[in-house]
Design a protein around this motif. Structure first.
Motif, PDB file in Angstrom:
ATOM      1  N   ILE A  74     -31.735  80.988 -47.241  1.00  0.00           N
ATOM      2  CA  ILE A  74     -31.424  79.800 -48.032  1.00  0.00           C
ATOM      3  C   ILE A  74     -30.706  78.752 -47.174  1.00  0.00           C
ATOM      4  N   GLU A  75     -29.907  79.200 -46.224  1.00  0.00           N
ATOM      5  CA  GLU A  75     -29.218  78.245 -45.344  1.00  0.00           C
ATOM      6  C   GLU A  75     -30.208  77.464 -44.483  1.00  0.00           C
ATOM      7  N   GLY A  76     -31.377  78.044 -44.224  1.00  0.00           N
ATOM      8  CA  GLY A  76     -32.380  77.385 -43.397  1.00  0.00           C
ATOM      9  C   GLY A  76     -33.405  76.586 -44.180  1.00  0.00           C
ATOM     10  N   LEU A  77     -33.365  76.653 -45.508  1.00  0.00           N
ATOM     11  CA  LEU A  77     -34.318  75.887 -46.313  1.00  0.00           C
ATOM     12  C   LEU A  77     -34.140  74.404 -46.042  1.00  0.00           C
ATOM     13  N   SER A  78     -32.907  73.949 -46.037  1.00  0.00           N
ATOM     14  CA  SER A  78     -32.538  72.616 -45.538  1.00  0.00           C
ATOM     15  C   SER A  78     -31.047  72.653 -45.260  1.00  0.00           C
ATOM     16  N   ARG A  79     -30.657  71.991 -44.233  1.00  0.00           N
ATOM     17  CA  ARG A  79     -29.243  72.028 -43.833  1.00  0.00           C
ATOM     18  C   ARG A  79     -28.351  71.172 -44.732  1.00  0.00           C
ATOM     19  N   ASP A  80     -28.956  70.193 -45.402  1.00  0.00           N
ATOM     20  CA  ASP A  80     -28.157  69.249 -46.177  1.00  0.00           C
ATOM     21  C   ASP A  80     -28.514  69.199 -47.659  1.00  0.00           C
ATOM     22  N   GLY A  81     -29.258  70.181 -48.146  1.00  0.00           N
ATOM     23  CA  GLY A  81     -29.627  70.208 -49.555  1.00  0.00           C
ATOM     24  C   GLY A  81     -30.712  69.214 -49.921  1.00  0.00           C
ATOM     25  N   SER A  82     -31.465  68.746 -48.934  1.00  0.00           N
ATOM     26  CA  SER A  82     -32.464  67.712 -49.184  1.00  0.00           C
ATOM     27  C   SER A  82     -33.859  68.242 -49.500  1.00  0.00           C
ATOM     28  N   HIS A  83     -34.042  69.548 -49.507  1.00  0.00           N
ATOM     29  CA  HIS A  83     -35.350  70.094 -49.872  1.00  0.00           C
ATOM     30  C   HIS A  83     -35.649  69.667 -51.318  1.00  0.00           C
ATOM     31  N   PRO A  84     -36.890  69.281 -51.622  1.00  0.00           N
ATOM     32  CA  PRO A  84     -37.209  68.843 -52.985  1.00  0.00           C
ATOM     33  C   PRO A  84     -36.807  69.834 -54.067  1.00  0.00           C
ATOM     34  N   LEU A  85     -36.919  71.123 -53.801  1.00  0.00           N
ATOM     35  CA  LEU A  85     -36.492  72.107 -54.797  1.00  0.00           C
ATOM     36  C   LEU A  85     -34.984  72.064 -54.995  1.00  0.00           C
ATOM     37  N   GLN A  86     -34.232  71.955 -53.921  1.00  0.00           N
ATOM     38  CA  GLN A  86     -32.775  71.892 -54.051  1.00  0.00           C
ATOM     39  C   GLN A  86     -32.362  70.650 -54.829  1.00  0.00           C
ATOM     40  N   LYS A  87     -33.017  69.535 -54.566  1.00  0.00           N
ATOM     41  CA  LYS A  87     -32.710  68.302 -55.300  1.00  0.00           C
ATOM     42  C   LYS A  87     -33.027  68.457 -56.783  1.00  0.00           C
ATOM     43  N   ALA A  88     -34.177  69.064 -57.082  1.00  0.00           N
ATOM     44  CA  ALA A  88     -34.558  69.274 -58.477  1.00  0.00           C
ATOM     45  C   ALA A  88     -33.588  70.228 -59.165  1.00  0.00           C
ATOM     46  N   TRP A  89     -33.186  71.289 -58.452  1.00  0.00           N
ATOM     47  CA  TRP A  89     -32.245  72.266 -59.031  1.00  0.00           C
ATOM     48  C   TRP A  89     -30.954  71.567 -59.438  1.00  0.00           C
ATOM     49  N   VAL A  90     -30.463  70.678 -58.580  1.00  0.00           N
ATOM     50  CA  VAL A  90     -29.217  69.962 -58.867  1.00  0.00           C
ATOM     51  C   VAL A  90     -29.420  68.979 -60.013  1.00  0.00           C
ATOM     52  N   ALA A  91     -30.486  68.198 -59.942  1.00  0.00           N
ATOM     53  CA  ALA A  91     -30.732  67.176 -60.960  1.00  0.00           C
ATOM     54  C   ALA A  91     -30.901  67.774 -62.351  1.00  0.00           C
ATOM     55  N   LEU A  92     -31.519  68.947 -62.430  1.00  0.00           N
ATOM     56  CA  LEU A  92     -31.792  69.570 -63.722  1.00  0.00           C
ATOM     57  C   LEU A  92     -30.773  70.637 -64.110  1.00  0.00           C
ATOM     58  N   ASP A  93     -29.733  70.804 -63.314  1.00  0.00           N
ATOM     59  CA  ASP A  93     -28.731  71.844 -63.588  1.00  0.00           C
ATOM     60  C   ASP A  93     -29.411  73.182 -63.853  1.00  0.00           C
ATOM     61  N   VAL A  94     -30.311  73.570 -62.955  1.00  0.00           N
ATOM     62  CA  VAL A  94     -31.079  74.804 -63.138  1.00  0.00           C
ATOM     63  C   VAL A  94     -30.184  76.033 -63.203  1.00  0.00           C
ATOM     64  N   PRO A  95     -29.253  76.230 -62.274  1.00  0.00           N
ATOM     65  CA  PRO A  95     -28.478  77.474 -62.330  1.00  0.00           C
ATOM     66  C   PRO A  95     -27.452  77.471 -63.453  1.00  0.00           C
ATOM     67  N   GLN A  96     -27.197  78.650 -63.963  1.00  0.00           N
ATOM     68  CA  GLN A  96     -26.076  78.814 -64.872  1.00  0.00           C
ATOM     69  C   GLN A  96     -24.958  79.472 -64.064  1.00  0.00           C
ATOM     70  N   CYS A  97     -25.020  80.777 -63.836  1.00  0.00           N
ATOM     71  CA  CYS A  97     -23.997  81.385 -62.975  1.00  0.00           C
ATOM     72  C   CYS A  97     -24.340  81.139 -61.506  1.00  0.00           C
ATOM     73  N   GLY A  98     -25.636  81.039 -61.209  1.00  0.00           N
ATOM     74  CA  GLY A  98     -26.083  80.699 -59.864  1.00  0.00           C
ATOM     75  C   GLY A  98     -26.323  81.860 -58.926  1.00  0.00           C
ATOM     76  N   TYR A  99     -25.968  83.070 -59.328  1.00  0.00           N
ATOM     77  CA  TYR A  99     -26.053  84.193 -58.405  1.00  0.00           C
ATOM     78  C   TYR A  99     -27.467  84.429 -57.893  1.00  0.00           C
ATOM     79  N   CYS A 100     -28.449  84.329 -58.750  1.00  0.00           N
ATOM     80  CA  CYS A 100     -29.839  84.604 -58.368  1.00  0.00           C
ATOM     81  C   CYS A 100     -30.528  83.417 -57.710  1.00  0.00           C
ATOM     82  N   GLN A 101     -29.900  82.267 -57.720  1.00  0.00           N
ATOM     83  CA  GLN A 101     -30.614  81.040 -57.401  1.00  0.00           C
ATOM     84  C   GLN A 101     -31.066  80.898 -55.948  1.00  0.00           C
ATOM     85  N   SER A 102     -30.357  81.468 -55.000  1.00  0.00           N
ATOM     86  CA  SER A 102     -30.856  81.368 -53.624  1.00  0.00           C
ATOM     87  C   SER A 102     -32.181  82.118 -53.504  1.00  0.00           C
TER      88      SER A 102
END
Length: 166
Positions: A74-102
């Motif tokens: 997960i650290e290598g997916l993007s160094r700055d959280g700019s991967h489209p999935l990471q952006k979508a996850w943040v914008a949509l508040d996808v995680p609840q507890c977040g443990y499984c999200q990586s």
């Protein structure tokens, strides 16, 4: 000392050959974004990419991974959280507890690489990771938003504090 190619860099480690890849990543290399969940490859929290293939690292002995194989965490997916999935996850508040999200993000990234415009059935087939909080609908919406580059395309509009809507 043995070597692994992780996130584009060759890293050295010292562990027994039957040590799960997960523990080498976390304990030897300090890459703690990949999580331990079940230890039997059922939950997917430990998902990493091995030569582009989503792999459950909790059951993969480190001795079966050669230094020529490319591991992405997960650290290598993007160094700055700019991967489209990471952006979508943040914008949509996808995680609840977040443990499984990586692990979810890594499985979703592999899906989009294999199928850039997945159907709902493709998403259901690829996303075999377990989320104890039940965020599966938000995960699906996040994948769709990443494909389209917008949270609006996933059928969800987010109104931000500044009044803008995405």
């Amino acid at each position: 000392m043995a070597k692994l190619n992780v996130n584009g860099a060759v890293r050295e480690f010292d562990a027994e050959g039957d040590t799960p890849l997960l523990w080498v990543l976390r304990e030897q290399l300090g890459l703690t974004g990949t999580k331990y969940g079940c230890g039997i490859a059922a939950c997917g929290s430990c998902t990493v990419h091995l030569d582009g293939v989503p792999t459950r690292s909790c059951v993969r002995p480190v001795s079966t991974v050669g230094p020529e194989e490319k591991i992405v965490t997960i650290e290598g997916l993007s160094r700055d959280g700019s991967h489209p999935l990471q952006k979508a996850w943040v914008a949509l508040d996808v995680p609840q507890c977040g443990y499984c999200q990586s692990g979810m993000l890594m499985a979703a990234a592999a899906l989009l690489k294999a199928k850039p415009n997945p159907t709902d059935a493709d998403i259901d087939d690829a996303m075999s990771n377990i989320c104890r909080c039940g965020t599966y609908n938000r995960v699906r919406a996040g994948i769709k938003a990443a494909v389209q580059g917008s949270t609006r395309s996933a059928g969800l509009a987010i109104q931000h504090a500044d009044g803008s809507v995405t």
